[in-house]
Write a protein that holds these residues in place. Structure first.
Motif, PDB file in Angstrom:
ATOM      1  N   HIS A 275       0.828  -1.205   0.000  1.00 50.08           N
ATOM      2  CA  HIS A 275       0.000   0.000   0.000  1.00 50.08           C
ATOM      3  C   HIS A 275       0.867   1.263   0.000  1.00 50.08           C
ATOM      4  CE1 HIS A 275      -3.587   2.369   0.572  1.00 50.08           C
ATOM      5  NE2 HIS A 275      -3.068   2.956   1.646  1.00 50.08           N
ATOM      6  N   LEU A 276       1.962   1.225   0.762  1.00 50.15           N
ATOM      7  CA  LEU A 276       2.837   2.402   0.814  1.00 50.15           C
ATOM      8  C   LEU A 276       3.429   2.688  -0.563  1.00 50.15           C
ATOM      9  CD1 LEU A 276       4.629   1.758   4.250  1.00 50.15           C
ATOM     10  CD2 LEU A 276       2.711   3.317   3.773  1.00 50.15           C
ATOM     11  N   ILE A 277       3.768   1.617  -1.277  1.00 45.78           N
ATOM     12  CA  ILE A 277       4.317   1.806  -2.624  1.00 45.78           C
ATOM     13  C   ILE A 277       3.245   2.380  -3.548  1.00 45.78           C
ATOM     14  CG2 ILE A 277       5.221   0.586  -4.658  1.00 45.78           C
ATOM     15  CD1 ILE A 277       6.729  -1.271  -2.677  1.00 45.78           C
TER      16      ILE A 277
ATOM     17  N   GLY B  75       1.484   7.011  -6.665  1.00 43.84           N
ATOM     18  CA  GLY B  75       0.266   7.706  -7.056  1.00 43.84           C
ATOM     19  C   GLY B  75      -0.741   6.790  -7.739  1.00 43.84           C
ATOM     20  N   ALA B  76      -0.822   5.541  -7.266  1.00 48.03           N
ATOM     21  CA  ALA B  76      -1.740   4.576  -7.885  1.00 48.03           C
ATOM     22  C   ALA B  76      -3.185   4.926  -7.518  1.00 48.03           C
ATOM     23  CB  ALA B  76      -1.398   3.170  -7.404  1.00 48.03           C
ATOM     24  N   LYS B  77      -4.104   4.498  -8.387  1.00 50.77           N
ATOM     25  CA  LYS B  77      -5.516   4.767  -8.097  1.00 50.77           C
ATOM     26  C   LYS B  77      -6.176   3.458  -7.675  1.00 50.77           C
ATOM     27  CE  LYS B  77      -6.131   8.712 -11.230  1.00 50.77           C
ATOM     28  NZ  LYS B  77      -4.742   9.129 -11.015  1.00 50.77           N
ATOM     29  N   THR B  78      -6.034   3.088  -6.420  1.00 51.47           N
ATOM     30  CA  THR B  78      -6.674   1.854  -5.956  1.00 51.47           C
ATOM     31  C   THR B  78      -7.858   2.211  -5.073  1.00 51.47           C
ATOM     32  OG1 THR B  78      -5.413   1.713  -3.902  1.00 51.47           O
ATOM     33  CG2 THR B  78      -4.386   0.754  -5.850  1.00 51.47           C
TER      34      THR B  78
ATOM     35  N   LYS C 135      -8.410   1.107  -2.123  1.00 55.70           N
ATOM     36  CA  LYS C 135      -7.962   1.328  -0.754  1.00 55.70           C
ATOM     37  C   LYS C 135      -7.509   2.786  -0.587  1.00 55.70           C
ATOM     38  CE  LYS C 135      -4.968  -1.274   2.451  1.00 55.70           C
ATOM     39  NZ  LYS C 135      -4.032  -2.413   2.488  1.00 55.70           N
ATOM     40  N   ILE C 136      -6.803   3.290  -1.598  1.00 60.01           N
ATOM     41  CA  ILE C 136      -6.327   4.675  -1.526  1.00 60.01           C
ATOM     42  C   ILE C 136      -7.502   5.647  -1.545  1.00 60.01           C
ATOM     43  CG2 ILE C 136      -5.155   6.458  -2.904  1.00 60.01           C
ATOM     44  CD1 ILE C 136      -2.912   4.487  -3.358  1.00 60.01           C
ATOM     45  N   ALA C 137      -8.468   5.362  -2.405  1.00 59.10           N
ATOM     46  CA  ALA C 137      -9.627   6.240  -2.508  1.00 59.10           C
ATOM     47  C   ALA C 137     -10.421   6.227  -1.197  1.00 59.10           C
ATOM     48  CB  ALA C 137     -10.503   5.805  -3.674  1.00 59.10           C
TER      49      ALA C 137
ATOM     50  N   SER D  47      -4.819  12.380  -1.021  1.00 58.73           N
ATOM     51  CA  SER D  47      -4.623  13.788  -0.667  1.00 58.73           C
ATOM     52  C   SER D  47      -3.382  13.997   0.201  1.00 58.73           C
ATOM     53  CB  SER D  47      -5.858  14.319   0.051  1.00 58.73           C
ATOM     54  OG  SER D  47      -6.071  13.553   1.218  1.00 58.73           O
ATOM     55  N   LEU D  48      -2.658  12.903   0.473  1.00 54.64           N
ATOM     56  CA  LEU D  48      -1.435  13.042   1.274  1.00 54.64           C
ATOM     57  C   LEU D  48      -0.358  13.761   0.468  1.00 54.64           C
ATOM     58  CD1 LEU D  48      -1.116   9.413   2.728  1.00 54.64           C
ATOM     59  CD2 LEU D  48      -1.740  11.492   4.004  1.00 54.64           C
ATOM     60  N   PRO D  49       0.514  14.540   1.147  1.00 54.59           N
ATOM     61  CA  PRO D  49       1.595  15.207   0.403  1.00 54.59           C
ATOM     62  C   PRO D  49       2.559  14.211  -0.250  1.00 54.59           C
ATOM     63  CG  PRO D  49       1.692  15.751   2.769  1.00 54.59           C
ATOM     64  CD  PRO D  49       0.489  14.917   2.566  1.00 54.59           C
TER      65      PRO D  49
END
Ligand code: ADP
Ligand code: ZN
Length: 678
Positions: free
Chosen positions: A424-426, A431-434, A436-438, A444-446
């Motif tokens: 997930h950190l990678i 800047g992957a669009k998964t 989990k990230i959404a 929105s993290l720097p």
């Protein structure tokens, strides 16, 4: 007889190995000694030789019956009266040992520590005139070690009762164990301590990142077909599947683990000891019982648990001093698994911290940027020069300043409150669009998308190396989420830089280490003929091949080609008794090597090509020492001769392509003459 003469005549060695002489002298002198020598350093000689110099019987305490029997066999083969009292004896064997003891002819008596428990044994030892106690694997006295043998605690008592000197031997390096040995065996009165360097220069060291690990192991084994090797695996199941895969690939292989019944395990140990070229795929349970000097390679299909374990396991290769190779595979899952094992273990917290430290040392070795041996021996307190005999000396690591990406990775973990794993950190860094990230709003993290300069596999290599450098540790309470350690703070704060390897991923793809032949190509046919003779003699006598002669001795024979028994006697490992028993048989192989019909030649029999082959053979025999008969001995391998026969090259350049420049220079013109006439 003096020690030097015995070394030559009984053991057949020209010289001591480093460290042996001082120990032999101290033991001969009757001083109490503790010698710490690496596996394969030649410990047994350090008590066997003094036993022959000194009056009386030497009793040797050793924990493993198989090893004792093996040493007794080796000594008898060298003409020394030795015997063992073990539970594995037949009544006749036991009677013979007793008879020799009573007759006063026995020089070495091997005994399992359990024997000391039966009443009357110490009295018996006193009566038959025991004048020296030798203790092999002395670390078995340590209650903290894995090899603890309660009966070893009786040895101190025996020493007091017999009042004779005691010589203790071990390969275990750490200071705690040493203190315990001194306390338990010598009543705390310090013996003369000999600490021999830990280097095993004949062992080639290599690590590789896992990348289709099964293929990596199969490839490594394929390049060493017919050589005895061990593959260590992390799980029992894997030993079975991998040994099946090796058999499928045409190797002789079997598995070994602690879950097998004792009979099956003993059987495998016996086969390994006896057979030439068997591969055993095993868990670490396959260990102390193994005393085979001609193991040519050790591979780790999974990362060992500590640097000590690694050292011990690779140390089983090449005890005879001839070249041996190792390959250790590792990956991020190994690191997680080993950490977890420590964290979930029952050891007290201090012990767990120490275990993490030992694992860190191994990971540091796995991720090393310079000479592996320097890193390994550095851990044992030595400071050698680059070795020239490890993968990193063969091919230096490609490195880069990784301070910026490492800080990005740390920041990604911290900004997500250290709740996530590398995957997930990678994704965040790339800047992957998964989903989990959404879902978590991590886009929105720097740090989102700041790491596009590197691709996914490069990031994986960076994260793995960060774990290897102990900057990140998986937290078992957070399902393995990566948490920053204090070690990472200076890098995060910009006070320290860090260099990482760029090439590990790629290196893994480009095959394992290349094969090193035991001898130059020109000596290979003779070496295999000598091995065949050894195998024949060993089978006839039902002993392991190395009991006849070790690989190292055969290599020296193949390279120096003794032509008389006198010359043969000068070969390392050829003592008087062995010269007598086997000298002639091996001499015949060497002197007859030229005439012997090679299988390659046999295939050509009855054809014109057979005649051509023979003529080439004759010409090369004439030129074996050059035009003037004074050059360095050189011959062509049968396969090269066969190629020349079949391809019938017409000029020197073609010949060079077939046989290489050196050989073409010596044999080329004469060969071309023969070929033109054909
Ligand atoms: P250790 O018990 O220290 O692991 P061993 O006593 O089994 O080692 O010796 C390892 C190998 O080295 C054996 O094959 C032995 O014959 C050989 N060896 C021992 N001393 C010498 C020497 N001085 N010269 C050549 N070979 C030796
Ligand atoms: Zn090196």
């Amino acid at each position: 007889m003096s020690a030097a003469t015995l070394l030559r005549d009984v053991f057949g060695f020209d010289a001591y190995r480093p460290g042996q002489q001082e120990i032999v002298e101290a033991v001969v002198d009757g001083r109490n000694t503790l010698a710490i020598m690496p596996t394969g350093g030649g410990k047994s000689l350090c008590f066997q030789l003094p036993a022959l110099v000194r009056e009386g019987v030497t009793v040797v305490i050793s924990p493993l019956i198989a090893l004792m029997r093996d040493q007794v066999r080796g000594l008898r083969e060298a003409g020394v009266e030795a015997g063992a009292l073990t539970s594995g004896n037949t009544p006749e064997e036991t009677d013979a040992v007793w008879a020799a003891l009573e007759a006063g002819t026995l020089r070495l008596l091997y005994m399992a520590p359990e024997r000391l428990a039966s009443g009357g044994v110490p009295q018996m030892l006193k009566r038959v005139g025991v004048s020296l106690i030798a203790v092999d694997e002395a670390h078995c006295v340590s209650q903290w070690g894995h090899d603890f043998r309660p009966d070893y605690l009786r040895i101190g008592e025996l020493r007091r009762f017999l009042d004779v000197p005691l010589a203790a031997f071990t390969a275990t390096a750490d200071a705690e164990t040493r203190v315990e040995i001194v306390e338990k065996l010598f009543d705390g009165r310090a013996p003369d301590i000999f600490l021999r360097g830990f280097d095993r220069p004949n062992i080639h060291l290599a690590f590789a990142v896992k990348d289709k690990p099964r293929e990596q192991i199969l490839g490594f084994a394929a390049a060493r077909k017919g050589q005895s090797g061990i593959v260590y695996c992390g799980t029992r199941a894997k030993t079975e599947t991998l040994s099946a895969a090796l058999r499928e690939a045409g190797h002789s292989a079997c598995h070994y683990h602690g879950g097998m019944d004792a009979e099956a395990r003993r059987d495998t140990e016996r086969r390994f000891q006896q057979e030439d070229g068997l591969i055993v795929v095993a868990t670490v349970a396959f260990g102390m019982g193994i005393d085979k000097p001609d193991i040519r390679w050790v591979a780790h299909a999974d990362l060992p648990k500590s640097i000590e374990a690694y050292y011990q396991e690779i140390g089983r290769a090449g005890r005879d001093g001839a070249p041996a190779e190792t390959l250790t595979l590792f990956g991020p899952d190994d690191i997680r698994y080993r950490r977890q094992q420590i964290d979930e273990g029952l050891a007290p917290p201090e012990r767990r911290a120490a275990d993490h430290g030992r694992l860190n040392a191994l990971l540091g070795l796995a991720e090393a940027l310079v000479c592996r041996r320097q890193t390994l021996l550095g851990y044992f307190g030595e400071d050698p020069a680059p070795c020239g005999h490890c993968d990193l000396c063969d091919k230096p690591a490609e490195v880069f300043d990784a301070t910026t990406p490492v800080r990005m990775a740390l920041s990604a973990a911290l900004r997500t409150d250290e709740w996530f794993g590398a995957g997930h950190l990678i994704d965040i860094l790339l800047g992957a669009k998964t989903d989990k990230i959404a879902q978590r709003g991590h886009d929105s993290l720097p740090t989102y998308g700041v790491g596009k300069e590197y691709n996914k596999s490069q990031w994986q290599a960076i994260f793995r190396q960060m774990m290897g450098h102990d900057l990140f540790r998986p937290d078992p309470e957070r399902h393995g989420a990566l948490r920053m350690t204090d070690r990472a703070l200076p890098i995060l704060r910009g006070e320290e830089a860090i260099t990482l390897r760029r090439d590990t991923i790629r290196a893994a793809r480009s095959s394992g280490p290349k094969v090193r032949e035991l001898v130059a190509e020109e000596h290979a046919p003779l070496l295999s003929a000598l091995k065949a003779k050894r195998r024949f003699l060993a089978e006839q006598a039902s002993v392991p091949a190395y009991i006849i002669f070790t690989d190292r001795t055969l290599i020296e024979m193949a390279e120096t080609r003794p032509m008389t028994l006198d010359e043969m006697a000068r070969i390392g490992g050829v003592g008087a008794k062995k010269l007598d028993s086997y000298g002639k048989a091996f001499l015949e192989v060497i002197t007859g090597a030229v005439e012997e019909v090679h299988p390659t030649r046999r295939k050509l029999a009855g054809r014109d090509e057979g005649v051509l082959y023979d003529r080439l053979m004759a010409v090369q025999a004439e030129l074996a020492r050059g035009d003037d008969g004074a050059g360095k001995p050189m011959t062509c391998s049968a396969s090269v001769l066969a190629k020349v026969t079949q391809l019938k090259p017409r000029d020197l350049n073609d010949l060079i392509r077939i046989m290489g420049e050196r050989h073409a220079e010596r044999f080329g013109p004469a060969f071309l003459d023969v070929l033109r006439e054909a």
